[in-house]
Enzyme design. Structure first.
Site, PDB file in Angstrom:
ATOM      1  N   GLN A  60      36.282  45.637  38.773  1.00  0.00           N
ATOM      2  CA  GLN A  60      36.408  47.057  39.088  1.00  0.00           C
ATOM      3  C   GLN A  60      37.704  47.256  39.864  1.00  0.00           C
ATOM      4  O   GLN A  60      37.833  46.809  40.995  1.00  0.00           O
ATOM      5  CB  GLN A  60      35.234  47.553  39.940  1.00  0.00           C
ATOM      6  N   CYS A  66      31.926  52.389  40.316  1.00  0.00           N
ATOM      7  CA  CYS A  66      30.935  51.314  40.194  1.00  0.00           C
ATOM      8  C   CYS A  66      29.799  51.673  39.233  1.00  0.00           C
ATOM      9  O   CYS A  66      29.266  50.798  38.563  1.00  0.00           O
ATOM     10  CB  CYS A  66      30.384  50.917  41.565  1.00  0.00           C
ATOM     11  N   HIS A 137      26.956  51.517  46.551  1.00  0.00           N
ATOM     12  CA  HIS A 137      27.593  50.744  45.484  1.00  0.00           C
ATOM     13  C   HIS A 137      26.555  50.348  44.441  1.00  0.00           C
ATOM     14  O   HIS A 137      25.443  49.946  44.789  1.00  0.00           O
ATOM     15  CB  HIS A 137      28.239  49.496  46.089  1.00  0.00           C
ATOM     16  N   ASP A 152      28.836  42.515  39.520  1.00  0.00           N
ATOM     17  CA  ASP A 152      29.443  43.418  40.489  1.00  0.00           C
ATOM     18  C   ASP A 152      30.952  43.314  40.327  1.00  0.00           C
ATOM     19  O   ASP A 152      31.549  42.283  40.655  1.00  0.00           O
ATOM     20  CB  ASP A 152      29.019  43.003  41.910  1.00  0.00           C
TER      21      ASP A 152
END
Length: 199
Positions: A60, A66, A137, A152
């Site tokens: 990211q 996110c 997040h 993630d």
């Protein structure tokens, strides 16, 4: 507070079990100094670990994206199980990025005006005002090749949380989410979103 959060999570996961046979989960949690310290430490270890080459992962590099990255992680890890509409944005995106590195995928997304426009429309369509200093997040938890992965885009790579299967994904994911709650016991601010096959 932590006990209340655990009870809420257990109730949520038990509720989801009634509806889901096979799924991917999004988990939203509050970022904290402790979670940031852990992310930095994990990144040192992740770089040395090898995960299944079947895991679709991307970095990211765009702020406040996110949720979009989580959705792309979710779909990217089930493209062999679903049929994307030929020529659709997702079909073209995953075909174009299939052989790219996680960072190259992020750069590709950065330069894609179609997703940028869709993201802008979605942000302005909601009732909650968009802000650059969000403290929550989203991550994706997915079962890939017999393992539960935490995906993630802010981290150096996928994190394996051990063996899993579509049948045990909810139970296995609950253990991971409880660890997040234990690290941030003073908040009830978390969400669980599931994607499942239509039954």
């Amino acid at each position: 507070m932590q006990r209340s959060a655990m009870m809420c999570l257990d109730l949520t996961m038990n509720f989801l079990r009634w509806f889901l046979s096979q799924s991917l989960l999004f988990y939203s949690f509050t970022l904290s100094p402790k979670s940031e310290e852990e992310r930095i430490e994990q990144d040192k270890v992740i770089k040395e670990k090898v995960c299944s080459d079947k895991v679709y992962f991307m970095k990211q590099t765009v702020g406040n994206a996110c949720g979009t990255i989580g959705l792309l992680h979710a779909i990217g890890n089930i493209t062999s199980q679903i049929k994307l509409a030929e020529g659709s944005f997702l079909d073209k995106f995953f075909k174009s990025t299939a052989d790219m590195t996680p960072l190259e995928r992020a750069r590709f997304l950065e330069n894609d005006s179609q997703i940028e426009d869709a993201h802008s429309v979605a942000v302005t369509a909601g009732e909650t005002p968009a802000t650059d200093d969000a403290d929550t997040h989203f991550i994706c938890l997915a079962c890939v090749d017999g393992e539960l992965y935490e995906l993630d885009g802010r981290k150096a790579g996928p994190i394996s949380h051990g063996a899993s299967s579509p049948a045990t994904l909810l139970k296995d994911s609950t253990k991971v989410m409880k660890k997040f709650i234990e690290k941030n016991p003073d908040t009830l601010n978390f969400n669980v979103i599931a994607i499942s096959k239509r039954t």
